[in-house]
Design a protein around this motif. Structure first.
Motif, PDB file in Angstrom:
ATOM      1  N   GLN A 186      73.831  73.627  97.833  1.00  0.00           N
ATOM      2  CA  GLN A 186      73.347  72.672  96.839  1.00  0.00           C
ATOM      3  C   GLN A 186      74.184  71.410  96.835  1.00  0.00           C
ATOM      4  O   GLN A 186      75.398  71.476  96.941  1.00  0.00           O
ATOM      5  N   GLU A 187      73.509  70.289  96.658  1.00  0.00           N
ATOM      6  CA  GLU A 187      74.239  69.034  96.532  1.00  0.00           C
ATOM      7  C   GLU A 187      75.074  69.061  95.253  1.00  0.00           C
ATOM      8  O   GLU A 187      74.624  69.567  94.226  1.00  0.00           O
ATOM      9  N   GLN A 189      77.071  67.697  91.881  1.00  0.00           N
ATOM     10  CA  GLN A 189      76.846  66.678  90.861  1.00  0.00           C
ATOM     11  C   GLN A 189      78.172  66.014  90.572  1.00  0.00           C
ATOM     12  O   GLN A 189      79.232  66.547  90.879  1.00  0.00           O
ATOM     13  N   PRO A 203      73.506  63.233  88.831  1.00  0.00           N
ATOM     14  CA  PRO A 203      73.305  63.363  90.276  1.00  0.00           C
ATOM     15  C   PRO A 203      74.000  62.257  91.068  1.00  0.00           C
ATOM     16  O   PRO A 203      74.260  61.176  90.536  1.00  0.00           O
ATOM     17  N   LEU A 204      74.281  62.520  92.318  1.00  0.00           N
ATOM     18  CA  LEU A 204      74.805  61.493  93.222  1.00  0.00           C
ATOM     19  C   LEU A 204      73.746  60.416  93.401  1.00  0.00           C
ATOM     20  O   LEU A 204      72.559  60.671  93.242  1.00  0.00           O
ATOM     21  N   ASN A 205      74.170  59.202  93.788  1.00  0.00           N
ATOM     22  CA  ASN A 205      73.178  58.176  94.105  1.00  0.00           C
ATOM     23  C   ASN A 205      72.823  58.250  95.594  1.00  0.00           C
ATOM     24  O   ASN A 205      73.414  59.033  96.355  1.00  0.00           O
ATOM     25  N   ALA A 206      71.865  57.424  96.004  1.00  0.00           N
ATOM     26  CA  ALA A 206      71.338  57.510  97.379  1.00  0.00           C
ATOM     27  C   ALA A 206      72.418  57.243  98.426  1.00  0.00           C
ATOM     28  O   ALA A 206      72.474  57.914  99.462  1.00  0.00           O
ATOM     29  N   GLN A 208      75.584  57.798  98.187  1.00  0.00           N
ATOM     30  CA  GLN A 208      76.480  58.955  98.252  1.00  0.00           C
ATOM     31  C   GLN A 208      75.838  60.110  99.003  1.00  0.00           C
ATOM     32  O   GLN A 208      76.460  60.772  99.822  1.00  0.00           O
ATOM     33  N   ARG A 209      74.553  60.303  98.713  1.00  0.00           N
ATOM     34  CA  ARG A 209      73.815  61.379  99.354  1.00  0.00           C
ATOM     35  C   ARG A 209      73.854  61.223 100.873  1.00  0.00           C
ATOM     36  O   ARG A 209      73.990  62.183 101.618  1.00  0.00           O
ATOM     37  N   ILE A 213      76.664  66.398 102.768  1.00  0.00           N
ATOM     38  CA  ILE A 213      76.877  67.414 101.729  1.00  0.00           C
ATOM     39  C   ILE A 213      78.345  67.815 101.565  1.00  0.00           C
ATOM     40  O   ILE A 213      78.735  68.350 100.528  1.00  0.00           O
ATOM     41  N   GLN A 217      83.210  62.665  97.103  1.00  0.00           N
ATOM     42  CA  GLN A 217      82.374  61.682  96.419  1.00  0.00           C
ATOM     43  C   GLN A 217      83.095  61.100  95.214  1.00  0.00           C
ATOM     44  O   GLN A 217      83.660  61.838  94.405  1.00  0.00           O
TER      45      GLN A 217
END
Ligand code: UD2
Ligand code: MN
Length: 503
Positions: A186-187, A189, A203-206, A208-209, A213, A217
Motif C-alpha cells: 500500500q502507498e 500516507q 495522501p501523497l501528491n502526484a 510524490q507518487r 513506493i 517522502q
C-alpha cells in the motif's frame, strides 16, 4: 460483544488479556516492500538511542516493544534503550520491580529511568534523551513492534543530512486481535492537520507518487510517537516546549519548528514499525485539566502568526490561558525561522485556508429563525451518521464554521474535507457531511447573494430551515423564495451570484 465487555480494554484501550498471551519475542515477519534495500548500508551509520516513555503500560506489551528493538536492530547501530517510567501508579506493581528484574537480564544496553513525579510524555522524553548516549535519538511509544530492517533506512537519511528528521511508516497493530498485517504494497500516507490543530493522515501528491513506493517522502507533520532525530540537532532546535503538559500538541509543534527553522521531515516507507492503535485514549490528566487545548494554544501562539485566528475561529478557546510563551518566541527569533505563510505555501499546500481565497465563510445563518447550520458534533469522530442540522447561532465558530469554496462546495473545516452532500433529490431530503471529492456532483452548491438562497445544484432544491428548531436536521425543498430559505454567511468575499456554469 461490545468493547466494554471485553476484559482488559477498560484499562489500556486494547485487548490486554490477549496481548499477554502472545510471546514477547514473537516473529511478525518482514513487513518491508521487496524493493527495499537489504544490505549495502554505509558502514559508519550513527548509533541510535531508543527512548520509550510510558505511564501505566501493560508489562507484556512494553516488553514486546523492547524485544522488537533488541531482536531487529543491528547491535552496532544500537547505543542503548532507555525505558522511562513516567510515574506509573501503584495499581501496576508489575511495571516496577518485576520490570527491573527482567531488564537486568537483557544485557547492559537497556536501562530504566523512573520519574518520581508524573511529568507527561514531553518532559519524560526529554529526561530519556538526556540519559541516553547515541548520536541519534529515536522516540517510540511503549506499545510498538519494530519490523526487520527498520533502523538502517532511517539512520541513512540522518547520516546524509543531520537536519532531516525521519518517521518510519507507522503500521497498525490491531487492538482486538494484536495482528500486525502486512501493508507493504500500500502507498503510504503522510501527515497534515486540520484546523482544530489535530494531526491527520493525508495522501501523497502526484509528484510524490511518481517517486515510487519505497522512496522517502516529505511530510508536513508527524504523528508524534515514532521518529528519529540527530541528537545534536534535537538540542540545537530547542528540544520540546517544556511547558506543554502531559499529552498532545507537541507533535505539530516540533513539525512546524523543523520545517520553519531550516530542517526537513520525512516518512521512510522501508522502515516499518507497528503501533498499537487503541479504541480510545486512556491517558489520564492528573488534575483533570485539558492539556491538549492548552498545549495547542501554545503552539498556535508561537508558530502560526496571523493564522492563529483561524484556529481560534474554528476551535474556540481564544483568551483562555496558555501560560508564558516568550521563551519559545525567543527561540524562534534566535533560529531565524521562516513564517507560517511560507510553511503553508511551500510545505503544506494541501491545507484549505479559510481566507479570502474562498467565496464566503463563517456561520451560515437563517436570519428569520436565528438558526445556524451546525455540525452537531457529529464530525468529532469517524463513527456514526454525519447528518447535518441547525442550532441557535452562537457566534463562536467551531461547529458553526464553514466555507463556501471556489469549487462551489460547502466545507466543514473542523475536521477538514467534509463537504455538504446529498444524493436524494426528493423534496424534504436531509443532508450529510461526506468526504470532499472535488468532482462537483452531489457536493455542488450555488449561493445567490441577491436572494440569499443556497441551492443544491444537482437537485435544484434550496436549503430550508422552515419549521425547524435547534438540533433538527436541515432539509432541501423546492426553491420558493420563502424566509426559511434565506441564508447569510458572516463573511462574503464576492458580491456576485456564486453560480457555476454547470451543463
Ligand atoms: C499520538 C502519538 C503520541 C503522542 C500523542 C500526542 C503516535 C503513534 N502516537 O497519540 O506519541 O505524540 O499523539 O501527544 O504517533 N505517556 C507518558 N506520560 C503521560 C502520557 C503518555 O509517558 O503522561 C506515554 C504513553 O504511555 C505512550 C506515549 O507517551 O507510550 C504516547 O502516548 P499515547 O500512546 O497515549 O499517544 P497516542 O498514540 O494516542
Ligand atoms: Mn501510542
Amino acid at each position: 460483544r461490545s468493547i466494554k465487555h471485553v476484559p482488559g480494554y477498560g484499562e489500556h484501550g486494547y485487548n490486554s488479556h490477549l496481548a499477554e498471551t502472545i510471546a514477547v519475542n514473537r516473529d511478525i515477519g518482514d513487513k518491508r516492500h521487496p524493493q527495499c534495500k537489504n544490505g549495502g548500508w554505509p558502514t559508519d551509520l550513527p548509533r541510535a538511542s531508543i527512548i520509550f516513555c510510558f505511564h501505566n503500560e501493560n508489562l507484556i506489551v512494553l516488553l514486546r516493544s523492547i524485544y522488537s528493538v533488541l531482536m531487529r536492530t543491528p547491535p552496532e547501530l544500537l547505543a542503548d534503550i532507555i525505558v522511562v517510567d513516567d510515574s506509573s501508579t501503584e495499581k501496576h506493581p508489575d511495571i516496577k520491580e518485576p520490570l527491573d528484574e527482567m531488564v537486568a537480564l537483557m544485557g547492559g544496553k537497556v536501562k530504566v529511568l523512573r520519574l518520581d513525579q508524573r511529568s507527561g510524555l514531553i518532559k519524560a522524553r526529554m529526561a530519556g534523551a538526556a540519559y541516553s548516549t547515541g548520536e541519534v535519538l529515536v522516540f517510540f511509544d511503549a506499545h510498538i513492534e519494530c519490523s526487520h530492517g527498520w533502523a538502517e533506512p532511517m539512520m541513512e537519511r540522518i547520516y546524509h543530512d543531520p537536519s532531516t528528521v525521519v518517521c518510519p511508516c507507522i503500521d497498525i497493530i490491531k487492538h482486538d486481535t494484536m495482528e500486525y498485517p502486512n501493508n507493504a504494497q500500500q502507498e503510504i500516507q503522510k501527515g497534515g492537520f486540520h484546523w482544530g490543530l489535530i494531526y491527520k493522515w493525508i495522501p501523497l501528491n502526484a509528484t510524490q507518487r511518481a517517486l515510487g513506493i519505497t522512496a522517502p517522502q516529505a511530510s508536513a507533520t508527524m504523528a508524534g510517537g515514532l521518529f528519529g532525530i540527530a541528537r545534536d540537532y534535537f538540542y540545537q532546535l530547542g528540544t520540546y516546549d517544556e511547558d506543554m503538559k502531559i499529552w498532545g500538541g507537541e507533535n505539530l509543534e516540533i513539525s512546524f519548528r523543523i520545517w520553519m527553522c531550516g530542517g526537513r521531515l520525512e516518512i521512510v516507507p522501508c522502515s516499518r514499525v507497528g503501533h498499537l492503535f487503541r479504541v480510545k485514549n486512556p491517558v489520564s490528566f492528573p488534575d483533570g485539566s485539558d492539556t491538549v487545548s492548552r498545549n495547542t494554544r501554545r503552539l498556535a501562539e508561537v508558530w502560526l502568526d496571523d493564522y492563529k485566528e483561524y484556529y481560534y475561529d474554528i476551535q474556540g478557546g481564544k483568551g483562555r490561558d496558555f501560560g508564558d510563551v516568550s521563551a519559545r518566541k525567543h527561540l524562534r527569533d534566535r533560529l531565524q525561522c521562516k513564517d507560517f505563510k511560507w510553511f503553508v505555501n511551500s510545505v503544506y499546500r494541501e491545507l484549505v485556508v479559510p481566507d479570502d481565497s474562498n467565496y464566503a465563510l463563517g456561520s451560515v445563518r437563517n436570519p428569520t429563525s436565528n438558526l445556524c447550520l451546525d455540525d452537531l458534533q457529529k464530525l468529532d469522530d469517524d463513527k456514526g451518521d454525519k447528518k447535518v442540522g441547525v442550532y441557535w447561532c452562537h457566534g463562536q465558530g467551531g461547529s458553526q464554521f464553514f466555507i463556501f469554496s471556489k469549487d462551489y462546495e460547502l466545507v466543514a473545516l473542523r475536521k477538514n474535507d467534509y463537504c455538504l452532500d446529498n444524493s436524494n433529490y426528493a423534496p424534504g431530503a436531509t443532508l450529510e457531511w461526506y468526504p470532499c471529492h472535488k468532482m462537483g456532483g452531489n457536493q455542488l452548491w450555488t449561493f445567490k447573494t441577491q436572494t440569499k438562497e443556497l441551492i443544491h445544484v444537482p437537485s435544484n432544491n434550496c436549503l430550508d430551515a422552515r419549521g425547524l428548531k435547534a438540533k433538527d436536521l436541515v432539509k432541501l425543498n423546492p426553491c420558493d423564495g420563502s424566509l426559511g430559505q434565506q441564508w447569510e454567511f458572516s463573511k462574503v468575499y464576492s458580491k456576485e451570484t456564486l453560480w457555476k456554469k454547470v451543463k
